[in-house]
Design a protein around this motif. Sequence first.
Motif, mmCIF file in Angstrom:
data_model
loop_
_atom_site.group_PDB
_atom_site.id
_atom_site.type_symbol
_atom_site.label_atom_id
_atom_site.label_comp_id
_atom_site.label_asym_id
_atom_site.label_seq_id
_atom_site.Cartn_x
_atom_site.Cartn_y
_atom_site.Cartn_z
ATOM 1 N N MET A 1 121.656 75.869 18.928
ATOM 2 C CA MET A 1 121.337 76.918 17.924
ATOM 3 C C MET A 1 122.293 78.105 18.071
ATOM 4 O O MET A 1 122.768 78.650 17.083
ATOM 5 C CB MET A 1 119.885 77.358 18.127
ATOM 6 N N ARG A 2 122.567 78.479 19.354
ATOM 7 C CA ARG A 2 123.440 79.630 19.585
ATOM 8 C C ARG A 2 124.858 79.328 19.151
ATOM 9 O O ARG A 2 125.579 80.197 18.677
ATOM 10 C CB ARG A 2 123.412 80.037 21.059
ATOM 11 N N ARG A 3 125.272 78.012 19.328
ATOM 12 C CA ARG A 3 126.615 77.622 18.906
ATOM 13 C C ARG A 3 126.713 77.715 17.383
ATOM 14 O O ARG A 3 127.700 78.202 16.851
ATOM 15 C CB ARG A 3 126.906 76.202 19.399
ATOM 16 N N LEU A 4 125.659 77.276 16.709
ATOM 17 C CA LEU A 4 125.607 77.327 15.241
ATOM 18 C C LEU A 4 125.710 78.790 14.775
ATOM 19 O O LEU A 4 126.421 79.105 13.820
ATOM 20 C CB LEU A 4 124.285 76.702 14.773
ATOM 21 N N GLU A 5 125.017 79.636 15.496
ATOM 22 C CA GLU A 5 125.041 81.076 15.188
ATOM 23 C C GLU A 5 126.479 81.611 15.258
ATOM 24 O O GLU A 5 126.933 82.324 14.377
ATOM 25 C CB GLU A 5 124.153 81.792 16.207
ATOM 26 N N GLY A 6 127.186 81.187 16.314
ATOM 27 C CA GLY A 6 128.589 81.602 16.488
ATOM 28 C C GLY A 6 129.463 81.146 15.345
ATOM 29 O O GLY A 6 130.296 81.901 14.834
ATOM 30 N N TRP A 7 129.243 79.896 14.908
ATOM 31 C CA TRP A 7 130.047 79.366 13.794
ATOM 32 C C TRP A 7 129.775 80.137 12.506
ATOM 33 O O TRP A 7 130.696 80.405 11.736
ATOM 34 C CB TRP A 7 129.745 77.873 13.588
ATOM 35 N N PHE A 8 128.516 80.493 12.295
ATOM 36 C CA PHE A 8 128.179 81.277 11.099
ATOM 37 C C PHE A 8 128.865 82.647 11.156
ATOM 38 O O PHE A 8 129.394 83.127 10.158
ATOM 39 C CB PHE A 8 126.659 81.454 10.972
ATOM 40 N N GLY A 9 128.850 83.257 12.351
ATOM 41 C CA GLY A 9 129.499 84.558 12.527
ATOM 42 C C GLY A 9 130.990 84.479 12.248
ATOM 43 O O GLY A 9 131.556 85.325 11.547
ATOM 44 N N THR A 199 123.051 85.059 7.025
ATOM 45 C CA THR A 199 122.510 83.983 7.873
ATOM 46 C C THR A 199 122.709 84.333 9.348
ATOM 47 O O THR A 199 121.801 84.162 10.168
ATOM 48 C CB THR A 199 123.221 82.648 7.537
ATOM 49 N N TYR A 200 123.914 84.814 9.656
ATOM 50 C CA TYR A 200 124.215 85.197 11.044
ATOM 51 C C TYR A 200 123.290 86.334 11.505
ATOM 52 O O TYR A 200 122.717 86.287 12.598
ATOM 53 C CB TYR A 200 125.686 85.617 11.120
ATOM 54 N N MET A 201 123.138 87.338 10.644
ATOM 55 C CA MET A 201 122.281 88.489 10.990
ATOM 56 C C MET A 201 120.837 88.051 11.231
ATOM 57 O O MET A 201 120.175 88.539 12.134
ATOM 58 C CB MET A 201 122.310 89.516 9.859
ATOM 59 N N ILE A 202 120.364 87.152 10.363
ATOM 60 C CA ILE A 202 118.988 86.653 10.486
ATOM 61 C C ILE A 202 118.810 85.964 11.841
ATOM 62 O O ILE A 202 117.801 86.162 12.532
ATOM 63 C CB ILE A 202 118.692 85.639 9.348
ATOM 64 N N MET A 203 119.804 85.151 12.212
ATOM 65 C CA MET A 203 119.713 84.424 13.483
ATOM 66 C C MET A 203 119.681 85.401 14.655
ATOM 67 O O MET A 203 118.861 85.269 15.566
ATOM 68 C CB MET A 203 120.909 83.478 13.624
ATOM 69 N N VAL A 204 120.572 86.402 14.612
ATOM 70 C CA VAL A 204 120.636 87.393 15.692
ATOM 71 C C VAL A 204 119.319 88.167 15.762
ATOM 72 O O VAL A 204 118.746 88.341 16.838
ATOM 73 C CB VAL A 204 121.824 88.364 15.476
ATOM 74 N N ARG A 205 118.843 88.607 14.589
ATOM 75 C CA ARG A 205 117.637 89.447 14.574
ATOM 76 C C ARG A 205 116.386 88.656 14.972
ATOM 77 O O ARG A 205 115.500 89.188 15.629
ATOM 78 C CB ARG A 205 117.464 90.063 13.176
ATOM 79 N N THR A 206 116.340 87.370 14.577
ATOM 80 C CA THR A 206 115.186 86.539 14.954
ATOM 81 C C THR A 206 115.131 86.414 16.478
ATOM 82 O O THR A 206 114.069 86.557 17.092
ATOM 83 C CB THR A 206 115.294 85.136 14.309
#
Lengths: 228, 172
Positions: A1-9, A199-206
């Motif tokens: 999930m964290r890797r996916l977050e990085g790719w979105f960023g 999407t990236y912000m949502i992941m970070v904030r969640t």
Amino acid sequence: MRRLEGWFGLAAAIFLTVGLYMALVTSPPDYYQGEVVRIMYIHVPFAQTSLLAYLVLFIGSLWYLWKKDPVVDNLSHAAAGVGAFFTVGELFTGSIWGKPAWNTWWTWDARLTSAFVLLLILMAYLMLRMFMDDREKEARYAAILAIIGFVDLPIVYFSVEWWRTLHQPLSVSQRGLAISQEILIPLIVMSIGFYLLFTYMIMVRTRMLYLGHLLEAKKGRLLSQAHL
Amino acid sequence: MSRVMTSFYIRWGVVLLITFVIAFLGFQRYQKDVASLTPDQILQNPSPNKVRVVGIIQGGSLTREDDSNRAFFLLQGVDKTLTVRYQGHDTDTLRDLKIVVVTGRLNAGTAELDGEAISLIPNYGFVVAAYLLGILPTFFFLFLMERKLRLLYTEVKEAKLYEPEAMDFDKE
């Protein structure tokens, strides 16, 4: 999930870099509005993302009431915070565009008013989440508020079609495309950049909300043990 | 500073750098395609290059030849006025007291501007304000969120480490 977050960023950073370059450097001025049209490349993505955020909040709230999933509740809470930020951005950039285009910073036009109401709903949602002690009740009431508030979303979107407003009508509709390609391409690039950023912000904030709750629970547990 | 925070600040340094580069390119484009001089400035420092001059069309000075797409008018600055001989499109959009930007070359002999294109005042300040108020708070918001996330991680990790100690304290 964290890797996916990085790719979105990373994807958001690339799209926004290219989009900003096109918006500020390569795109041509508009025949009627001149240079001021460049505000559209930032205002429209803010507005689109604000609506997307509320849509996520609405679906998340329905899902939470059905399944009582705390992860989805965190996601909805995150969407509300990020959505409120994007709505403020939409209103500010729109106001700045309004001055040279309409000769006024603000008018109680249907689109502007309904967007402002959306911000008020989001603020009410966030305030409700701040001041309640019982976490489960807080999540349930907030979800109900978000579902009721959803009624404003179609009003924001279709207000320019339903009423004769100062705001321009939809540029992409059943009538066709009302924007030239030279202006449409940077707008699409910026919009995709904003969606990815959202999407990236949502992941970070969640994750941020989850860790906050975890820490709170942990502290509470330690405290209760210390008082035994 | 922990390694996590160092890599975080480096990443944000790169974001800041890219933002500055785009802002610089935007400023260069502004200087090249948008920035304009006043009639006073162009008359004080005449240049043989193509220039953009912004001013108000002096009331009663506009004369038009519709057939040949030509127009003559005085462009009013702060203290001085510049005579403009314009040939090109959109002569019908010219009006007395309208603020316009005329692109053309200054005729050194007559001190008149041979205009080739007319455009609206750019109002670029609004564009800059919208981007500053849009992009900077977005980056700041994201920066604060990411920073808080990392700090929370550290705090959660530390809370785990101190848990046995708290329990020991409890036993005493």
